[in-house]
Scaffold this active site. Structure first.
Site, PDB file in Angstrom:
ATOM      1  N   SER A 176       0.875  -1.175   0.000  1.00 19.93           N
ATOM      2  CA  SER A 176       0.000   0.000   0.000  1.00 19.93           C
ATOM      3  C   SER A 176       0.908   1.220   0.000  1.00 19.93           C
ATOM      4  CB  SER A 176      -0.848   0.010   1.278  1.00 19.93           C
ATOM      5  OG  SER A 176      -1.436   1.288   1.491  1.00 19.93           O
ATOM      6  N   TYR A 228      -2.843  -0.953  10.475  1.00 19.29           N
ATOM      7  CA  TYR A 228      -2.752  -1.178   9.027  1.00 19.29           C
ATOM      8  C   TYR A 228      -1.417  -0.668   8.476  1.00 19.29           C
ATOM      9  CZ  TYR A 228      -4.116  -1.150   4.093  1.00 19.29           C
ATOM     10  OH  TYR A 228      -4.169  -1.374   2.736  1.00 19.29           O
TER      11      TYR A 228
HETATM   12  C1  BGC Z   1      -6.238   1.508   1.977  1.00 17.95           C
HETATM   13  C2  BGC Z   1      -7.395   2.350   1.499  1.00 17.95           C
HETATM   14  C3  BGC Z   1      -6.932   3.774   1.248  1.00 17.95           C
HETATM   15  C4  BGC Z   1      -5.677   3.816   0.389  1.00 17.95           C
HETATM   16  C5  BGC Z   1      -5.112   5.213   0.241  1.00 17.95           C
HETATM   17  C6  BGC Z   1      -5.110   1.631   0.998  1.00 17.95           C
HETATM   18  O1  BGC Z   1      -4.049   0.805   1.346  1.00 17.95           O
HETATM   19  O2  BGC Z   1      -6.667   0.154   2.126  1.00 17.95           O
HETATM   20  O3  BGC Z   1      -8.431   2.340   2.460  1.00 17.95           O
HETATM   21  O4  BGC Z   1      -7.962   4.485   0.580  1.00 17.95           O
HETATM   22  O5  BGC Z   1      -4.692   2.982   0.954  1.00 17.95           O
HETATM   23  O6  BGC Z   1      -5.032   5.909   1.440  1.00 17.95           O
END
Ligand code: BGC
Length: 281
Positions: free
Chosen positions: A166, A179
């Site tokens: 991410s 996260y």
């Molecule tokens: C998340 C999303 C978020 C995106 C950008 C992703 O890894 O799961 O919820 O919109 O990152 O912030």
């Protein structure tokens, strides 16, 4: 919802036949980015095992789409955070397909909370699926790649692992500490494993999506107001679609990307460019 800023020529579909004869596992493939990866890999010629945790019906639909493309699909239930489930999943796929050439470590979730209120359960759940799950699946894939070695008619590499990271492997995220910590962990896990297994001609890389239109972030794009706010973070001024990630993953898994080892490819419409600085600083 189609926004004005979404309009524009559609990107091409996946280049066909880059992955003919290859066998893939995509975790968390019954919806969202995982589903798009499974379909893009099948479009590129691979047979694909569709892992899911719950929701067998949705997984069966994805298998149907793969079969409609003329490839083999296989739905496999497993909780990637559980060692025994992962062992059983790899055994089932290897039994059905003969081997595994590509692992897409996609399964992931969010359990958001202000930091001081975050429970240990929320922390453990997110780390368990997003990070430990990728560890368990990568370990199983590396064992199979080493057992089989390189089959030159199939690929010039002995196997490929693609970790779904991410932008939050690099961008801190208040209110989402579990996260962001999981994705920061994925970044250095992927790079460290890549360093360790590269001499066996195994390629480990990450794809780091920005904001992609999936259920995980529905709140961020569903209303006009939310979408406009989100676009302040996206210089390219459109939300990402799951297929944007699927295409990247299919290409990265192919021999066209054979010299990419231990990298993160950001697929984020420019979210990593500190858009707040476009007019200031
Ligand atoms: C998340 C999303 C978020 C995106 C950008 C992703 O890894 O799961 O919820 O919109 O990152 O912030």
């Amino acid at each position: 919802m189609q926004k004005t800023s979404d309009r524009g020529p559609a990107p091409p579909s996946t280049t066909p036949e880059l992955l003919t004869g290859q066998k893939a596992i995509v975790t968390g493939a019954s919806s969202g980015i995982g589903r798009a990866c499974a379909i893009a890999l099948a479009e590129a010629g691979a047979d694909v095992a569709v892992n899911y945790r719950g929701g067998a019906e949705k997984a069966a639909e994805v298998v149907g789409e793969i079969e409609a493309l003329g490839r083999r699909g296989l739905a496999v239930q497993a909780d990637v955070s559980k060692e025994d489930d992962v062992k059983a999943m790899f055994a089932e796929v290897i039994d059905a397909f003969g081997t595994v050439d590509i692992l897409v470590n996609n399964a992931g979730l969010q359990q958001d909370a202000p930091f001081a209120e975050m429970t240990l359960e929320q922390w453990n759940k997110v780390i368990g699926v997003n990070l430990t799950g990728q560890f368990l699946c990568t370990r199983a894939a590396v064992a199979e790649f080493r057992r089989r070695g390189i089959v030159p008619e199939v690929s010039c590499s002995a196997g490929k692992v693609i970790c779904m990271s991410s932008v939050h492997e690099a961008i801190p995220w208040a209110g989402h500490v579990n996260y962001a910590a999981s994705k920061g962990g994925v970044m250095l896990m992927a790079k460290s494993v890549a360093q360790e297994v590269a001499p066996d001609r195994i390629r480990v890389n990450s794809v780091a999506p920005g904001a992609i239109r999936t259920p995980i972030n529905r709140d961020a794009w569903e209303t006009d107001e939310a979408y406009e706010k989100l676009m302040r973070l996206v210089p390219y001024n459109r939300i990402g679609e799951p297929a944007d990630i699927g295409r990247t993953v299919a290409w990265l898994a192919s021999d066209q990307a054979d010299y990419i080892v231990g990298s993160t490819i950001y697929v984020d419409g420019g979210m990593m460019l500190y858009p707040g600085f476009a007019t200031g600083g």
